[in-house]
Each structure stands twice: as structure tokens, then as C-alpha cells.
Design a protein around this motif. Structure first.
Motif, PDB file in Angstrom:
ATOM      1  N   UNK A   1       0.862  -1.186   0.000  1.00  0.00           N
ATOM      2  CA  UNK A   1       0.000   0.000   0.000  1.00  0.00           C
ATOM      3  C   UNK A   1       0.897   1.235   0.000  1.00  0.00           C
ATOM      4  N   UNK A   2       0.607   2.147  -0.883  1.00  0.00           N
ATOM      5  CA  UNK A   2       1.432   3.338  -1.063  1.00  0.00           C
ATOM      6  C   UNK A   2       0.832   4.545  -0.376  1.00  0.00           C
ATOM      7  N   UNK A   3       1.714   5.436   0.057  1.00  0.00           N
ATOM      8  CA  UNK A   3       1.347   6.766   0.532  1.00  0.00           C
ATOM      9  C   UNK A   3       2.426   7.713   0.032  1.00  0.00           C
ATOM     10  N   UNK A   4       2.017   8.754  -0.670  1.00  0.00           N
ATOM     11  CA  UNK A   4       2.972   9.737  -1.210  1.00  0.00           C
ATOM     12  C   UNK A   4       4.073   9.069  -2.032  1.00  0.00           C
ATOM     13  N   UNK A   5       3.677   8.120  -2.872  1.00  0.00           N
ATOM     14  CA  UNK A   5       4.576   7.418  -3.804  1.00  0.00           C
ATOM     15  C   UNK A   5       5.632   6.546  -3.136  1.00  0.00           C
ATOM     16  N   UNK A   6       5.456   6.238  -1.857  1.00  0.00           N
ATOM     17  CA  UNK A   6       6.346   5.303  -1.173  1.00  0.00           C
ATOM     18  C   UNK A   6       5.507   4.183  -0.561  1.00  0.00           C
ATOM     19  N   UNK A   7       6.143   3.036  -0.351  1.00  0.00           N
ATOM     20  CA  UNK A   7       5.438   1.913   0.255  1.00  0.00           C
ATOM     21  C   UNK A   7       5.279   2.208   1.742  1.00  0.00           C
ATOM     22  N   UNK A   8       4.021   2.184   2.182  1.00  0.00           N
ATOM     23  CA  UNK A   8       3.678   2.539   3.561  1.00  0.00           C
ATOM     24  C   UNK A   8       3.308   1.303   4.376  1.00  0.00           C
ATOM     25  N   UNK A   9       2.604   0.357   3.741  1.00  0.00           N
ATOM     26  CA  UNK A   9       2.216  -0.895   4.377  1.00  0.00           C
ATOM     27  C   UNK A   9       2.572  -2.029   3.428  1.00  0.00           C
ATOM     28  N   UNK A  10       3.034  -3.126   4.000  1.00  0.00           N
ATOM     29  CA  UNK A  10       3.377  -4.277   3.181  1.00  0.00           C
ATOM     30  C   UNK A  10       2.996  -5.545   3.931  1.00  0.00           C
ATOM     31  N   UNK A  11       2.472  -6.511   3.169  1.00  0.00           N
ATOM     32  CA  UNK A  11       2.051  -7.791   3.732  1.00  0.00           C
ATOM     33  C   UNK A  11       2.586  -8.892   2.825  1.00  0.00           C
ATOM     34  N   UNK A  12       3.257  -9.888   3.388  1.00  0.00           N
ATOM     35  CA  UNK A  12       3.799 -10.992   2.620  1.00  0.00           C
ATOM     36  C   UNK A  12       3.219 -12.299   3.133  1.00  0.00           C
ATOM     37  N   UNK A  13       2.791 -13.134   2.189  1.00  0.00           N
ATOM     38  CA  UNK A  13       2.244 -14.454   2.504  1.00  0.00           C
ATOM     39  C   UNK A  13       3.038 -15.501   1.718  1.00  0.00           C
ATOM     40  N   UNK A  14       3.353 -16.604   2.352  1.00  0.00           N
ATOM     41  CA  UNK A  14       4.100 -17.683   1.716  1.00  0.00           C
ATOM     42  C   UNK A  14       3.197 -18.888   1.518  1.00  0.00           C
ATOM     43  N   UNK A  15       3.246 -19.499   0.343  1.00  0.00           N
ATOM     44  CA  UNK A  15       2.432 -20.672   0.056  1.00  0.00           C
ATOM     45  C   UNK A  15       3.113 -21.949   0.541  1.00  0.00           C
TER      46      UNK A  15
END
Length: 118
Positions: free
Chosen positions: A100-114
Motif C-alpha cells: 500500500x502506497x502513501x505519497x509514492x512510497x510503500x507505507x504498508x506491506x504484507x507478505x504471505x508464503x504458500x
């Protein structure tokens, strides 16, 4: 906006594979929050820096991005990592990320592994 963010996310994986950490850190907000399977939630740019430089289990690898979907300030990506852990173990792991971006930078990130968290 969405396509520019998709390009940023594609570039992010290229920078991770190249271990260009200075460029990676410039892509994130100072108050980033990163939820990642198998680890405690990473909070703030200092926490992200510590993760990449110290805590990350992956020594080297290559991300193959299979798909990227962008919608406004969200980008979802899915792919496979072929890599080597710091233990020397070779791994192939399927993953999905949401940025999720805010002001053209990544603000939130979520990683899921299968397969397994790395």
C-alpha cells in the motif's frame, strides 16, 4: 497512479535480488509497517533496515514475478523465489505480497508464503 506503483513494485524485486539496500530503503515511508509470515511485525524504517541487513534468512535469490495487479494505492504481486538461505539451504518458495502506497512510497506491506516462511 496504479501503473507507476506497479512499476515501483517490479523494480523493488529487482533491487532485492541485486542487494541494492540503499535504493530499497528509499522506496519505503519512515513509518512503514511490514507484516510478514514467520516474523514479528516490522515497524518503522529502522526496523526494516535491521530486517534486511541482519534478520532476513535469505542470503541471495531471484524473484520471478508472475503477476502484478494495481488499483489506486494498492499493488498485489505474486511469484516464486529461488534462493539460498544463510544456512546454505536452497529453497523455492511461492509468495504473494500486498503493498500500500502513501505519497509514492510503500507505507504498508504484507507478505504471505504458500510453501514455507523464509
Amino acid at each position: 497512479m496504479g501503473q507507476n506503483h506497479a512499476d515501483t513494485v517490479q523494480r523493488y524485486y529487482e533491487l532485492v535480488d541485486a542487494a541494492d539496500y540503499d535504493a530499497i530503503f528509499r522506496m519505503f515511508c519512515d513509518d512503514v509497517v511490514y507484516e510478514r509470515g514467520g516474523t514479528e511485525t516490522i515497524v518503522g524504517l529502522d526496523g526494516l533496515i535491521r530486517f534486511y541487513l541482519t534478520d532476513r534468512r535469505i542470503a541471495a535469490g531471484r524473484h520471478s514475478v508472475e503477476s502484478i495487479l494495481a488499483d489506486d494505492d494498492w499493488v498485489a504481486a505474486r511469484g516464486v523465489l529461488d534462493g539460498r538461505l544463510k544456512s546454505g539451504e536452497l529453497v523455492t518458495v511461492r509468495w504473494a505480497d500486498f503493498h500500500r502506497f502513501r505519497n509514492d512510497k510503500i507505507w504498508r506491506r504484507y507478505t504471505y508464503f504458500a510453501d514455507q516462511p523464509v
